[in-house]
Design a protein around this motif. Sequence first.
Motif, mmCIF file in Angstrom:
data_model
loop_
_atom_site.group_PDB
_atom_site.id
_atom_site.type_symbol
_atom_site.label_atom_id
_atom_site.label_comp_id
_atom_site.label_asym_id
_atom_site.label_seq_id
_atom_site.Cartn_x
_atom_site.Cartn_y
_atom_site.Cartn_z
ATOM 1 N N GLY A 174 42.541 47.316 31.061
ATOM 2 C CA GLY A 174 43.909 47.441 31.849
ATOM 3 C C GLY A 174 45.158 46.185 31.539
ATOM 4 O O GLY A 174 44.222 45.195 30.710
ATOM 5 N N ASN A 175 46.079 45.874 32.133
ATOM 6 C CA ASN A 175 46.554 44.142 31.741
ATOM 7 C C ASN A 175 46.945 43.879 33.337
ATOM 8 O O ASN A 175 47.562 43.802 33.462
ATOM 9 C CB ASN A 175 47.747 44.268 31.318
ATOM 10 C CG ASN A 175 48.889 43.803 30.621
ATOM 11 O OD1 ASN A 175 47.723 42.260 30.047
ATOM 12 N ND2 ASN A 175 49.574 43.078 31.001
ATOM 13 N N ASP A 176 45.605 43.501 34.229
ATOM 14 C CA ASP A 176 45.538 43.038 35.281
ATOM 15 C C ASP A 176 44.547 42.313 35.489
ATOM 16 O O ASP A 176 44.206 42.695 36.450
ATOM 17 C CB ASP A 176 46.031 44.796 36.121
ATOM 18 C CG ASP A 176 44.608 45.421 36.718
ATOM 19 O OD1 ASP A 176 43.886 44.855 34.934
ATOM 20 O OD2 ASP A 176 44.130 46.254 37.638
ATOM 21 N N CYS A 177 44.223 41.622 34.690
ATOM 22 C CA CYS A 177 43.499 40.238 34.774
ATOM 23 C C CYS A 177 44.291 39.093 34.281
ATOM 24 O O CYS A 177 44.694 39.401 33.878
ATOM 25 C CB CYS A 177 42.609 40.916 34.171
ATOM 26 S SG CYS A 177 42.429 41.552 32.326
ATOM 27 N N ASP B 21 47.429 34.451 33.582
ATOM 28 C CA ASP B 21 48.083 35.476 34.101
ATOM 29 C C ASP B 21 48.256 36.870 32.906
ATOM 30 O O ASP B 21 49.010 36.585 32.179
ATOM 31 C CB ASP B 21 48.437 36.332 34.932
ATOM 32 C CG ASP B 21 48.934 37.596 35.886
ATOM 33 O OD1 ASP B 21 48.704 38.161 35.277
ATOM 34 O OD2 ASP B 21 49.756 37.360 37.388
ATOM 35 N N SER B 22 47.498 37.564 32.441
ATOM 36 C CA SER B 22 46.951 38.727 31.357
ATOM 37 C C SER B 22 48.574 39.696 31.579
ATOM 38 O O SER B 22 49.555 39.872 30.322
ATOM 39 C CB SER B 22 45.897 40.020 31.197
ATOM 40 O OG SER B 22 46.122 40.664 32.246
ATOM 41 N N LYS B 23 49.492 39.865 32.393
ATOM 42 C CA LYS B 23 50.685 39.464 32.689
ATOM 43 C C LYS B 23 51.754 39.785 32.458
ATOM 44 O O LYS B 23 53.060 39.809 32.332
ATOM 45 C CB LYS B 23 50.653 40.692 34.119
ATOM 46 C CG LYS B 23 49.970 41.877 34.965
ATOM 47 C CD LYS B 23 49.819 42.818 36.220
ATOM 48 C CE LYS B 23 50.303 41.641 37.423
ATOM 49 N NZ LYS B 23 48.832 40.933 37.683
ATOM 50 N N ASN B 24 51.630 38.474 32.536
ATOM 51 C CA ASN B 24 52.540 36.544 32.265
ATOM 52 C C ASN B 24 51.882 36.145 31.312
ATOM 53 O O ASN B 24 52.268 34.743 32.068
ATOM 54 C CB ASN B 24 53.104 36.043 33.661
ATOM 55 C CG ASN B 24 54.365 35.544 33.596
ATOM 56 O OD1 ASN B 24 54.772 35.245 32.342
ATOM 57 N ND2 ASN B 24 54.600 34.880 34.612
ATOM 58 N N SER C 188 37.143 44.163 32.453
ATOM 59 C CA SER C 188 38.928 44.250 33.084
ATOM 60 C C SER C 188 39.367 45.411 33.098
ATOM 61 O O SER C 188 39.720 46.460 33.444
ATOM 62 C CB SER C 188 39.878 43.196 31.965
ATOM 63 O OG SER C 188 39.698 44.216 30.670
ATOM 64 N N LYS D 90 39.957 38.732 27.145
ATOM 65 C CA LYS D 90 39.805 39.328 28.511
ATOM 66 C C LYS D 90 38.664 39.227 29.074
ATOM 67 O O LYS D 90 37.110 39.752 28.390
ATOM 68 C CB LYS D 90 40.574 40.920 28.749
ATOM 69 C CG LYS D 90 41.817 40.176 28.943
ATOM 70 C CD LYS D 90 43.191 41.917 28.821
ATOM 71 C CE LYS D 90 44.204 41.321 28.816
ATOM 72 N NZ LYS D 90 44.968 42.809 28.488
#
Length: 72
Positions: A24-27, A41-44, A21, A17
């Motif tokens: 967080g997990n939104d990147c 997508d880091s969330k998926n 960032s 990442k």
Amino acid sequence: MGIMMPDADLSRAHWRKSSFSGGGNDCVEVAFVDGGAAVRDSKNPAGGALRLPAAGWRGLLAAVRAGGPESA
């Protein structure tokens, strides 16, 4: 042009990442593979990745640095 690839094709990729960032997990995450890059997508992370040749990766970075695709 990038293509969507299942994560199984990138099982040995080392994902990272941006230091911007904030932890967080939104990147997005990037892995450098086969002379280009893959982003996901880091969330998926199981949702697939966009693979770009080296020229596509450089173009994406230039557009982001310039403020978006309309600036590229």
